[in-house]
Scaffold this motif. Sequence first.
Motif, PDB file in Angstrom:
ATOM      1  N   GLN A 140     -17.991  90.198  39.832  1.00 33.14           N
ATOM      2  CA  GLN A 140     -17.870  88.544  40.275  1.00 33.14           C
ATOM      3  C   GLN A 140     -16.479  88.289  40.231  1.00 33.14           C
ATOM      4  N   GLU A 141     -15.683  88.634  39.200  1.00 33.52           N
ATOM      5  CA  GLU A 141     -14.341  88.369  39.012  1.00 33.52           C
ATOM      6  C   GLU A 141     -13.215  88.770  40.135  1.00 33.52           C
ATOM      7  N   ASP A 142     -13.719  90.100  40.271  1.00 33.69           N
ATOM      8  CA  ASP A 142     -12.874  90.920  41.316  1.00 33.69           C
ATOM      9  C   ASP A 142     -13.110  90.334  42.832  1.00 33.69           C
ATOM     10  N   PHE A 143     -14.061  89.918  43.236  1.00 36.24           N
ATOM     11  CA  PHE A 143     -14.596  89.708  44.362  1.00 36.24           C
ATOM     12  C   PHE A 143     -13.308  88.673  45.232  1.00 36.24           C
ATOM     13  N   PHE A 144     -13.023  87.687  44.530  1.00 33.69           N
ATOM     14  CA  PHE A 144     -11.986  86.572  45.328  1.00 33.69           C
ATOM     15  C   PHE A 144     -10.682  86.772  44.935  1.00 33.69           C
ATOM     16  N   SER A 145     -10.265  88.319  44.422  1.00 31.29           N
ATOM     17  CA  SER A 145      -9.076  88.537  43.977  1.00 31.29           C
ATOM     18  C   SER A 145      -8.297  88.631  45.089  1.00 31.29           C
ATOM     19  N   ILE A 146      -8.519  88.982  46.392  1.00 32.37           N
ATOM     20  CA  ILE A 146      -7.928  89.084  47.616  1.00 32.37           C
ATOM     21  C   ILE A 146      -7.379  87.600  48.004  1.00 32.37           C
ATOM     22  N   GLU A 147      -6.023  87.646  48.442  1.00 34.42           N
ATOM     23  CA  GLU A 147      -5.453  86.507  48.864  1.00 34.42           C
ATOM     24  C   GLU A 147      -5.529  86.134  50.489  1.00 34.42           C
TER      25      GLU A 147
END
Lengths: 122, 189
Positions: free
Chosen positions: A13-20
């Motif tokens: 969950q944390e890593d999913f939206f790490s992309i900008e």
Amino acid sequence: MDVEKDPIKNTVQEDFFSIEVPKDFSERVMRNIEVLAAQKKVVKPLIAKKAWYWVIGIAALVFVIGFWVDIQTAAATPIGFSLPELSFTDFKLSIRLFAIISCMLTLLTLADVFYRRFRRNA
Amino acid sequence: MRVIAESELISNIKSGDVAAFSQLIKLHQKMVFAVIYRMVDSLEDTEELAQDVFVKAFKSIKLFEGKSKFSTWIYKIAYFTAINHLRKKKMLQVPIHEAWIADVDESTLHTLNADDQKYYIKSAMKYLKPIERELITLYYLEELSNKEVAEITGMSLSNIKVSILRIRKKMLGILNALLKDEAINLIKN
């Protein structure tokens, strides 16, 4: 499995939206879309107009020839006036031929109409 | 409120308001990016594919009937666009090592501290097949229901649950192998 303490779930969950997303991304996509929308939609028909004339011409010719052959083989009447020999079999054949040609033309027309509509929606 | 606004946007676009599409892009770009990136693992490809996704969505928006959420519909386009890209590049398969499929439990993971857990889980995810990586991610996202995940991936709910268990097991196997390698390296040094 304790959901709150599930490290795999938490990390995913944390890593999913790490992309900008690049700041001008939507503008760039919109530029492409505006070009696309501005393009005049030219729908090339499946069957060209010229081909349609040929198809109709040949169909009419076949139909006429079907009756004309009958007239040529007509027997002379006592008053010297020629009437076509109305053989029921020949007549049935001509009608059948006409029906087949009509079906072919209908199918071609439908194919053309669907093709145009599909291309317009695509 | 947002659902109404979105449906209005869609009907405006359908009736020719091209500019309204930019709002739809802004609403969904982050998720579309994330869905694609999880599979292709390259920022450059992700950007290109995300553009394709929105162009495809614009072209076929008339076919969107509103039976599902617009988000589900566009994520499905993103999912299959990424799969097609990987298929073209022949990147759908990842070699499997025996150690990864060994019978493992989660106890190893719980012996690590939080930072190490994250580090190793992220590393283990890189060794999953792109489709497995995507599936486990979508499944655990709070933004999507299981039904939506099934719609996006085209899999049945029961199939998804079985796959998640299998992927978790594989991840733990990979994790164990990674930790073992690290331990061996430490001993060597």
